[in-house]
Scaffold this motif. Sequence first.
Motif, PDB file in Angstrom:
ATOM      1  N   GLN A 225       2.605  -6.318  -4.992  1.00 29.24           N
ATOM      2  CA  GLN A 225       1.188  -6.619  -4.804  1.00 29.24           C
ATOM      3  C   GLN A 225       0.858  -8.064  -5.190  1.00 29.24           C
ATOM      4  OE1 GLN A 225       0.307  -3.648  -7.588  1.00 29.24           O
ATOM      5  NE2 GLN A 225      -0.209  -2.106  -6.094  1.00 29.24           N
ATOM      6  N   LEU A 226       1.758  -9.012  -4.871  1.00 25.81           N
ATOM      7  CA  LEU A 226       1.550 -10.393  -5.290  1.00 25.81           C
ATOM      8  C   LEU A 226       0.242 -10.977  -4.762  1.00 25.81           C
ATOM      9  CD1 LEU A 226       4.161 -13.072  -5.891  1.00 25.81           C
ATOM     10  CD2 LEU A 226       2.243 -13.673  -4.423  1.00 25.81           C
ATOM     11  N   PRO A 227      -0.132 -10.769  -3.485  1.00 26.43           N
ATOM     12  CA  PRO A 227      -1.424 -11.303  -3.039  1.00 26.43           C
ATOM     13  C   PRO A 227      -2.604 -10.773  -3.855  1.00 26.43           C
ATOM     14  CG  PRO A 227      -0.088 -10.635  -1.152  1.00 26.43           C
ATOM     15  CD  PRO A 227       0.598 -10.119  -2.377  1.00 26.43           C
ATOM     16  N   THR A 228      -2.527  -9.502  -4.264  1.00 27.09           N
ATOM     17  CA  THR A 228      -3.599  -8.933  -5.079  1.00 27.09           C
ATOM     18  C   THR A 228      -3.641  -9.588  -6.451  1.00 27.09           C
ATOM     19  OG1 THR A 228      -3.436  -6.822  -3.934  1.00 27.09           O
ATOM     20  CG2 THR A 228      -4.484  -6.805  -6.084  1.00 27.09           C
ATOM     21  N   LEU A 229      -2.472  -9.837  -7.052  1.00 25.11           N
ATOM     22  CA  LEU A 229      -2.434 -10.478  -8.358  1.00 25.11           C
ATOM     23  C   LEU A 229      -2.999 -11.890  -8.292  1.00 25.11           C
ATOM     24  CD1 LEU A 229       1.053  -9.396  -9.786  1.00 25.11           C
ATOM     25  CD2 LEU A 229      -1.155  -8.259  -9.977  1.00 25.11           C
ATOM     26  N   ASP A 343      -8.119  -4.796   0.243  1.00 19.52           N
ATOM     27  CA  ASP A 343      -6.916  -5.558  -0.068  1.00 19.52           C
ATOM     28  C   ASP A 343      -6.592  -5.569  -1.556  1.00 19.52           C
ATOM     29  OD1 ASP A 343      -6.532  -6.198   2.593  1.00 19.52           O
ATOM     30  OD2 ASP A 343      -7.710  -8.032   2.471  1.00 19.52           O
ATOM     31  N   ASP A 344      -7.501  -5.073  -2.380  1.00 15.62           N
ATOM     32  CA  ASP A 344      -7.280  -4.976  -3.813  1.00 15.62           C
ATOM     33  C   ASP A 344      -7.733  -3.587  -4.244  1.00 15.62           C
ATOM     34  OD1 ASP A 344      -7.330  -5.050  -6.577  1.00 15.62           O
ATOM     35  OD2 ASP A 344      -8.138  -7.076  -6.695  1.00 15.62           O
ATOM     36  N   PRO A 345      -6.838  -2.793  -4.862  1.00 16.41           N
ATOM     37  CA  PRO A 345      -7.225  -1.428  -5.246  1.00 16.41           C
ATOM     38  C   PRO A 345      -8.425  -1.368  -6.181  1.00 16.41           C
ATOM     39  CG  PRO A 345      -4.853  -1.725  -5.429  1.00 16.41           C
ATOM     40  CD  PRO A 345      -5.439  -3.084  -5.192  1.00 16.41           C
ATOM     41  N   ALA A 346      -8.707  -2.477  -6.882  1.00 15.60           N
ATOM     42  CA  ALA A 346      -9.803  -2.456  -7.856  1.00 15.60           C
ATOM     43  C   ALA A 346     -11.125  -2.936  -7.269  1.00 15.60           C
ATOM     44  CB  ALA A 346      -9.442  -3.330  -9.057  1.00 15.60           C
ATOM     45  N   SER A 379       1.322  -7.080   3.679  1.00 17.23           N
ATOM     46  CA  SER A 379       2.784  -7.221   3.681  1.00 17.23           C
ATOM     47  C   SER A 379       3.366  -7.365   2.275  1.00 17.23           C
ATOM     48  CB  SER A 379       3.187  -8.428   4.538  1.00 17.23           C
ATOM     49  OG  SER A 379       2.594  -9.624   4.036  1.00 17.23           O
ATOM     50  N   GLY A 380       2.568  -7.866   1.314  1.00 16.26           N
ATOM     51  CA  GLY A 380       3.076  -7.998  -0.048  1.00 16.26           C
ATOM     52  C   GLY A 380       2.658  -6.880  -0.966  1.00 16.26           C
TER      53      GLY A 380
END
Length: 587
Positions: A225-229, A343-346, A379-380
Amino acid sequence: MQPLPLHRTIVAVDVAGFTNPMRTLVHQTAVHEGLYEVLNQAFTEAGVNLGKCRVEDRGDGALILLPPDIPKSLLVDRLPDRLVAGLRRYNAVHSAAATVALRLVLHAGEVHQNAHGSVGPAINLAFRILDASDAKNALNMSNSVLAVIASDQFYRDVIVQDPGTAPDTYRRILVLVKETSTLAWLRLPDRPATVSDVPEAVLDLLPARDLDRLRTWLSDVAVTQLPTLVQRAGGPGVQPAPHGADAWEAFLHLADFNAGADGIPPALAFLELITAQLTGPARDQLAEWIENQSRRLRLGPAMRVRREHHARAFTDTRLHLMIVVLHDGIDPGRYLLSSWRQDDPAVWPPTRGEIREVALDELEPRVDELVLDAERAWSGHGGSVLLEFLLPRALLHLPVHRWCKEHDSGDPRPLFLDYPIVVRSLERMTSPHWHRVWHERWQAMVHDPSPDRVHFSQPENLADRHRVDAILSSTHWTLMVLNRAPPVQHDPAAGSPDELTAALRAGMPALIWHSEASSEALRDIVNWLVKGDGMNDLPQRAQACRLAPLLEPTPPFDAELVRDLVILWDDPSRVVVLDQSPGRPRL
């Protein structure tokens, strides 16, 4: 004998959007001629005779090698402003399709020349830097006509050494082009510098030895989940890291952005989020490194606060793609299709996607496009995904559980192979007076997902208009299995009860029905779905149920039967506002 390479100042230019479809051959010819008019005039005004330089045409740009006797700092001081003036004069008398905006690279290095052209690693690097996506985006998103990009070496050896070259107006960018990964420095000379244009140099605050250790560690870290981080660490004002970036490259990307209100640079916040994913010695090493840097930068208290509130492991990594289908309202044969992609679970709600007007038979291929677009964006991401179809009552019969993706491949793949698929009620989402009991029943199901809380509707319950309402008034029930598939439209004047409306009014968060299955067969399937604590994981259990006939030699269920099972799964914490404009989140 081959001539020896010479150290040369390298200037490379590229016309932004030269191959844009709006440019005809006539426009491209005008742009090509205009480019050299502007270059000649600007170099002359900057005190450089372009005739004494080696100029190699590149179609949509040029490579210019300056004689060694021309001072580099003088070139940087004079050339950008003269280019801006020349480009503005040229653009003022040409149509939009023939206007010119340039990206210009400044570099220096050893160059080998022969009758066919100039070659060398320094030239290769200059053109890689010229193609940096950060520079392209910065120019496209501004009203500027020129983007000046200096290599990291050129910036430190030339620009930083002379205050007259305005080193403070440059900002660091990350260059990820082909096999090249490096830093460069960007300036838009016709845009006044602001505080936000001159970010805090995080990399300059960290000792080189510590950065080398960090790079070694991050190169060995597989981050999910790099894009989310990156988004969580940087916040909404930070652009996503370049596609395909690893943890080290994402750190470099975030190092170019200012700290937030708590004083913590996004790059350090990113490392804190990575630490939450690690275990063992790798986690201990990185945590100690962050603690040392935080103490040295006097950020210890702020980092402790952030750990408590922000830097925690994901408890739910599931993403949602909510696909909404509405009647057009004017043409009964047309429908409005849009989506909310998480795009972000949060984070909920995300922005609304493009609204498309489609015919009924176009829905499946258009949904295919939405799913593939989402997969490219994800994709990430390393977590699961849930597909939700928010539908009006008249469209609850749509066979979305039978739809496929990748139709263009010639071998469509059923959606249920990759995703749990559920439907949601548009009627309930747009009826706020039903929401209180909806929240109440959802919480009851989360806290006690016992199988005995499933209500199987019986034909005799339909004998009295309000018998179903009375049964569902008990907060014991959290899932209802309808006696039959709901009709497209309920007629209250007929006097017969409507199971769907009764369930929605009572706040039932989960409903199940089937258009053809007998009550006995349906009861067997539902009992399998909710056994144990399966009710809280109903979408995933339903997907497993659909996969079972394909995986087991003697499946417990008939494939056709489970494939047409409809699961209405309605989480009241995730609602959307249907009058939200595309591209703008509404909280």
